[in-house]
Motif scaffolding. Structure first.
Motif, mmCIF file in Angstrom:
data_model
loop_
_atom_site.group_PDB
_atom_site.id
_atom_site.type_symbol
_atom_site.label_atom_id
_atom_site.label_comp_id
_atom_site.label_asym_id
_atom_site.label_seq_id
_atom_site.Cartn_x
_atom_site.Cartn_y
_atom_site.Cartn_z
ATOM 1 N N UNK A 1 0.956 -0.718 0.063
ATOM 2 C CA UNK A 1 0.314 -0.265 0.173
ATOM 3 C C UNK A 1 0.701 1.565 0.453
ATOM 4 N N UNK A 2 2.190 0.876 1.017
ATOM 5 C CA UNK A 2 2.411 2.323 0.445
ATOM 6 C C UNK A 2 3.732 2.437 -0.565
ATOM 7 N N UNK A 3 3.352 1.472 -1.452
ATOM 8 C CA UNK A 3 4.024 1.455 -2.814
ATOM 9 C C UNK A 3 3.623 2.126 -3.071
ATOM 10 N N UNK A 4 2.044 1.394 -3.617
ATOM 11 C CA UNK A 4 0.745 2.400 -4.355
ATOM 12 C C UNK A 4 0.633 3.712 -4.133
ATOM 13 N N UNK A 5 0.837 4.393 -2.583
ATOM 14 C CA UNK A 5 0.310 5.342 -2.108
ATOM 15 C C UNK A 5 1.869 6.331 -3.063
ATOM 16 N N UNK A 6 2.550 5.576 -3.245
ATOM 17 C CA UNK A 6 3.912 6.726 -3.521
ATOM 18 C C UNK A 6 3.529 6.361 -5.166
ATOM 19 N N UNK A 7 3.638 5.558 -6.003
ATOM 20 C CA UNK A 7 3.327 5.713 -6.842
ATOM 21 C C UNK A 7 2.109 7.321 -7.650
ATOM 22 N N UNK A 8 1.328 7.002 -6.630
ATOM 23 C CA UNK A 8 0.322 7.654 -6.604
ATOM 24 C C UNK A 8 0.238 9.646 -7.285
ATOM 25 N N UNK A 9 1.624 9.696 -5.944
ATOM 26 C CA UNK A 9 1.958 10.263 -5.257
ATOM 27 C C UNK A 9 2.910 11.207 -6.388
ATOM 28 N N UNK A 10 3.181 10.551 -7.202
ATOM 29 C CA UNK A 10 4.895 10.612 -7.973
ATOM 30 C C UNK A 10 3.736 11.350 -9.102
ATOM 31 N N UNK A 11 2.915 10.455 -9.531
ATOM 32 C CA UNK A 11 1.890 10.234 -10.878
ATOM 33 C C UNK A 11 1.579 11.755 -11.004
ATOM 34 N N UNK A 12 1.072 11.996 -9.448
ATOM 35 C CA UNK A 12 0.841 13.284 -9.707
ATOM 36 C C UNK A 12 1.611 14.474 -10.077
ATOM 37 N N UNK B 1 -2.965 6.793 -15.571
ATOM 38 C CA UNK B 1 -1.534 6.897 -15.040
ATOM 39 C C UNK B 1 -1.917 7.118 -13.178
ATOM 40 N N UNK B 2 -2.802 7.775 -13.227
ATOM 41 C CA UNK B 2 -2.986 8.411 -12.157
ATOM 42 C C UNK B 2 -4.457 7.120 -11.754
ATOM 43 N N UNK B 3 -4.857 7.358 -12.806
ATOM 44 C CA UNK B 3 -6.634 6.015 -12.329
ATOM 45 C C UNK B 3 -5.837 4.491 -11.846
ATOM 46 N N UNK B 4 -4.789 4.467 -12.758
ATOM 47 C CA UNK B 4 -3.970 3.082 -12.726
ATOM 48 C C UNK B 4 -3.863 2.007 -10.697
ATOM 49 N N UNK B 5 -2.935 3.757 -10.645
ATOM 50 C CA UNK B 5 -2.211 3.561 -8.784
ATOM 51 C C UNK B 5 -3.383 3.417 -8.016
ATOM 52 N N UNK B 6 -5.073 4.451 -8.603
ATOM 53 C CA UNK B 6 -5.702 4.744 -7.293
ATOM 54 C C UNK B 6 -6.274 2.848 -7.097
ATOM 55 N N UNK B 7 -7.027 2.381 -8.554
ATOM 56 C CA UNK B 7 -6.841 1.368 -8.333
ATOM 57 C C UNK B 7 -6.303 0.043 -7.394
ATOM 58 N N UNK B 8 -5.214 0.234 -7.971
ATOM 59 C CA UNK B 8 -4.601 -1.196 -6.974
ATOM 60 C C UNK B 8 -4.391 -0.443 -5.426
ATOM 61 N N UNK B 9 -4.214 1.059 -4.981
ATOM 62 C CA UNK B 9 -4.768 1.917 -3.112
ATOM 63 C C UNK B 9 -6.295 1.105 -2.559
#
Ligand code: FEO
Length: 173
Positions: A84-95, A130-138
């Protein structure tokens, strides 16, 4: 014809895209060490996509007769506390990447550079995905909480992701 400002900003974007590839490779390496091969696969593919993004920008500069001014790529983080930490950071990065693409668009609009605006349209749509993919996984990871069965199921699902050449590279744009 690109302005020097536009060419410089695109060069900086190339470095950011390669950093993204490196960041996701680092996340993939974390997942390998956690014995989550599906998550690791997802990140490897993500890293390939980011390298492809960098090449789309590189090709655009080259096609316009500009040399890319390639910057240094930072080392990515290596430690994460959970998927979960990884995908939260993924989303922050994509933003952040989205902001960066918007910045390029602002320059192109300000300079009435219509060709670059058209070129950037693809990236604007891509960033939504990209943001939607990270959000879905979160969302999925939050739903399973800490269930190892749930994690195993998501891991199996992520094993199926395959790399597809992004349209601008596939069509040789
Ligand atoms: Fe190249 Fe994930 O944006």
């Amino acid at each position: 014809m690109l302005s020097k400002t536009m060419a410089k900003a695109i060069s900086q974007q190339i470095t950011k895209e390669f950093y993204s590839a490196y960041l996701y490779l680092g996340m993939g390496s974390y997942f390998e060490s956690e014995t989550l091969p599906g998550f690791a696969n997802w990140m490897r593919i993500q890293a390939q996509e980011e390298s492809a993004h960098a090449m789309i920008f590189f090709n655009y500069l080259a096609n316009q007769g500009h040399r890319a001014d390639l910057g240094a790529i930072e080392a990515p983080p290596q430690e994460y506390s959970s998927p979960l930490d990884v995908f939260k950071k993924t989303l922050a990065h994509e933003r952040e990447v989205t902001k960066s693409v918007y910045h390029l668009m602002e320059i192109a609009v300000g300079e009435k550079d219509f060709a670059t605006q058209k070129f950037l349209d693809w990236f604007i749509t891509e960033q939504v995905e990209e943001e939607a993919n990270a959000n879905t996984l979160i969302g999925k990871l939050e739903r399973i909480k800490n269930s190892s069965e749930g994690l195993f199921m998501i891991d199996n699902e992520l094993k199926t992701r395959v790399f597809t050449l992004p349209a601008p590279l596939a069509t040789g744009a």
